[in-house]
Design an enzyme around this catalytic site. Structure first.
Site, short mmCIF file in Angstrom:
data_model
loop_
_atom_site.label_atom_id
_atom_site.label_comp_id
_atom_site.label_asym_id
_atom_site.label_seq_id
_atom_site.Cartn_x
_atom_site.Cartn_y
_atom_site.Cartn_z
N ARG A 1 -59.04 67.49 -13.44
CA ARG A 1 -59.49 66.90 -14.81
C ARG A 1 -59.81 65.34 -14.39
O ARG A 1 -59.01 64.79 -13.48
CB ARG A 1 -58.34 66.94 -15.89
CG ARG A 1 -58.40 68.38 -16.50
CD ARG A 1 -59.80 68.25 -17.49
NE ARG A 1 -59.38 69.47 -18.33
CZ ARG A 1 -60.04 70.88 -17.89
NH1 ARG A 1 -60.86 70.69 -16.78
NH2 ARG A 1 -60.00 71.84 -18.85
N GLU B 1 -66.33 62.14 -20.19
CA GLU B 1 -67.65 63.09 -19.81
C GLU B 1 -68.76 63.20 -20.95
O GLU B 1 -68.19 63.43 -22.06
CB GLU B 1 -67.00 64.47 -19.42
CG GLU B 1 -66.21 64.34 -18.24
CD GLU B 1 -65.83 65.81 -17.67
OE1 GLU B 1 -65.92 66.67 -18.34
OE2 GLU B 1 -65.03 65.87 -16.72
N HIS C 1 -68.95 68.81 -13.94
CA HIS C 1 -67.97 69.86 -14.62
C HIS C 1 -68.39 71.07 -14.58
O HIS C 1 -68.33 71.77 -15.64
CB HIS C 1 -67.29 69.24 -15.88
CG HIS C 1 -66.25 69.85 -16.48
ND1 HIS C 1 -65.21 69.12 -17.16
CD2 HIS C 1 -65.35 71.01 -15.96
CE1 HIS C 1 -64.06 69.90 -17.12
NE2 HIS C 1 -64.28 71.02 -16.51
N1 LIG Z 1 -63.73 71.76 -13.17
C1 LIG Z 1 -63.73 72.96 -13.72
O1 LIG Z 1 -64.54 73.47 -14.29
C2 LIG Z 1 -62.11 73.51 -13.67
C3 LIG Z 1 -62.04 74.79 -13.96
C4 LIG Z 1 -60.71 75.45 -13.77
C5 LIG Z 1 -59.69 74.82 -13.83
N2 LIG Z 1 -59.78 73.39 -13.92
C6 LIG Z 1 -58.53 72.60 -13.84
O2 LIG Z 1 -57.73 72.80 -13.07
C7 LIG Z 1 -56.28 72.77 -13.42
C8 LIG Z 1 -55.78 73.86 -12.71
O3 LIG Z 1 -56.08 75.24 -12.78
P1 LIG Z 1 -55.29 76.50 -12.40
O4 LIG Z 1 -55.86 77.57 -13.14
O5 LIG Z 1 -54.80 76.67 -10.95
O6 LIG Z 1 -54.11 76.21 -13.33
P2 LIG Z 1 -52.46 76.79 -12.95
O7 LIG Z 1 -51.76 76.43 -14.40
O8 LIG Z 1 -52.48 78.17 -12.49
O9 LIG Z 1 -51.91 75.82 -11.75
C9 LIG Z 1 -51.63 74.48 -11.87
C10 LIG Z 1 -50.52 74.09 -11.03
O10 LIG Z 1 -50.23 72.66 -10.91
C11 LIG Z 1 -48.87 72.37 -10.97
N3 LIG Z 1 -48.40 71.20 -11.36
C12 LIG Z 1 -48.19 70.83 -12.69
N4 LIG Z 1 -48.01 69.55 -12.52
C13 LIG Z 1 -47.85 68.95 -11.34
C14 LIG Z 1 -47.63 67.69 -10.61
N5 LIG Z 1 -47.09 66.85 -11.32
N6 LIG Z 1 -47.61 67.80 -9.34
C15 LIG Z 1 -47.98 68.98 -8.63
N7 LIG Z 1 -48.30 70.14 -8.99
C16 LIG Z 1 -48.28 70.14 -10.47
C17 LIG Z 1 -48.24 73.74 -11.75
O11 LIG Z 1 -46.89 73.89 -11.19
C18 LIG Z 1 -49.28 74.83 -11.41
O12 LIG Z 1 -48.61 75.50 -10.27
C19 LIG Z 1 -56.41 73.37 -14.83
O13 LIG Z 1 -55.42 72.81 -15.61
C20 LIG Z 1 -57.68 72.70 -15.38
O14 LIG Z 1 -57.53 71.38 -15.85
C21 LIG Z 1 -60.82 72.64 -13.86
#
Ligand SMILES: NC(=O)c1ccc[n+]([C@@H]2O[C@H](COP(=O)([O-])OP(=O)(O)OC[C@H]3O[C@@H](n4cnc5c(N)ncnc54)[C@H](O)[C@@H]3O)[C@@H](O)[C@H]2O)c1
Length: 320
Positions: A236, A265, A284
């Site tokens: 994000r 965005e 994005h």
């Molecule tokens: N660009 C895009 O189109 C797109 C697509 C999918 C996801 N995303 C973003 O990617 C993020 C991650 O997706 P995901 O499916 O892997 O989510 P997820 O919830 O499976 O994994 C996120 C991980 O981050 C960890 N985390 C939380 N806070 C943290 C911190 N302070 N330091 C280190 N680790 C921390 C959590 O423990 C978790 O394991 C989503 O929240 C979303 O915002 C973006």
């Protein structure tokens, strides 16, 4: 009969599930302005949400609302405090939204490490031979490079497999994930983010946007990294401080960056990162593949149907 609002256009494959299900009514809402959402949404029992912001003021008017099904896994565009307080369930597309983003991270790493944008421009501009005489060849092999994956969730775990395929050494920083899980997938757990940043040739961020992760990568952190390092952020906007990143790139504090997400965005035209040639950009678009768009739309809609039919896979529910 539950009424479902489809907020923002999604792939038609998901809509088809509602078309053929006579037990639901649905309406597609494409105007994402607050004015429109506040006037339209109060009638609905369930909402699927792609883009568009649903704040406490809007939610306060939705007296029948029982569930929000996100088209995606991030939920920083919904007021989760309100959902929790009012017992409204939040669902995400837990199984379909990680392969394309992990591939997108690889695409950005490969783009930067092989100088693809520069090559493409040179060939098109009749400067085919100029590349051969390039004095500053900054391209690099991925083999033996160290990547730090910050956030070892669904995307992080798909990414590690791809990195290991390129013979990279993978470090993971995620305080909420057990060392054994990281090691079982071939990674090395990092307990201190700063140690990871000092080691990494590549930093990739896959964390949710929270108060803790907002600007977690700022100039102070970037200064700990190698001058040859690159940063990839598909998570994000806001997780990386954009002003600091731009400054670090311009001063040669790090080598390059790949950004799929922005704090605002679309970004403003005068956002200096748009003119910075050391950055690879995408709009994005980490999930913009045929497969992912179709699968996510189906999962988003199926989740809301399953919720009302009491058949929901619990892994789709966000623990608020
Ligand atoms: N660009 C895009 O189109 C797109 C697509 C999918 C996801 N995303 C973003 O990617 C993020 C991650 O997706 P995901 O499916 O892997 O989510 P997820 O919830 O499976 O994994 C996120 C991980 O981050 C960890 N985390 C939380 N806070 C943290 C911190 N302070 N330091 C280190 N680790 C921390 C959590 O423990 C978790 O394991 C989503 O929240 C979303 O915002 C973006």
């Amino acid at each position: 009969m539950p009424k479902i609002a489809i907020v923002d256009k999604i792939h038609p494959d998901g809509i088809k599930l509602l078309e053929k299900n006579q037990k639901f009514q649905y309406e597609i809402i494409e105007d994402l302005s607050k004015k429109n959402l506040i006037s339209k949404l109060p009638n609905f029992d369930g909402i699927t949400l792609r883009r568009g912001k649903i704040d406490a003021e809007i939610l306060g008017k939705c007296k029948n609302l029982k569930v929000i099904s996100r088209h995606g896994v991030g939920y920083d565009n919904v007021d989760i405090k309100f959902l929790k307080k009012n017992n409204i369930t939040l669902l995400v597309t837990a199984t379909t939204t990680s392969v394309s983003p992990a591939e997108h991270i690889m695409f950005m790493i490969l783009n930067i490490s092989k100088g693809i944008n520069l090559y493409d421009k040179a060939v098109r501009n009749g400067k085919f031979d100029s590349i051969m005489h390039m004095k500053n060849n900054n391209n690099f092999e991925l083999s033996k490079k160290k990547i730090l994956i910050v956030g070892f969730g669904r995307i992080g775990r798909k990414l590690i497999k791809r990195c290991l395929g390129f013979e990279m050494k993978v470090y993971a920083y995620d305080p909420f994930i057990d060392q054994k899980i990281i090691e079982s997938l071939g990674g090395i757990k990092v307990n201190d983010l700063n140690d990871g940043l000092k080691t990494a040739d590549i930093l990739s961020l896959s964390v949710p946007l929270t108060e803790k992760t907002y600007n977690m990568i700022n100039l102070e952190k970037i200064e700990m990294m190698k001058r040859s390092a690159i940063i990839i952020n598909i998570s994000r906007g806001g997780v990386v401080n954009e002003k600091d990143l731009n400054e670090a790139l311009n001063k040669g504090i790090i080598y390059g960056a790949g950004l799929d997400v922005f704090e605002k965005e679309p970004p403003d035209n005068n956002n200096p990162l748009l003119k910075n040639e050391r950055v690879v950009l995408s709009p994005h678009a980490a999930t913009f593949t045929k497969e992912c768009a179709s699968d996510m739309s189906i999962e988003t809609v199926q989740n809301v149907i399953d919720f009302f039919e009491n058949k929901l896979d619990k892994s789709m529910i966000v623990k608020l």
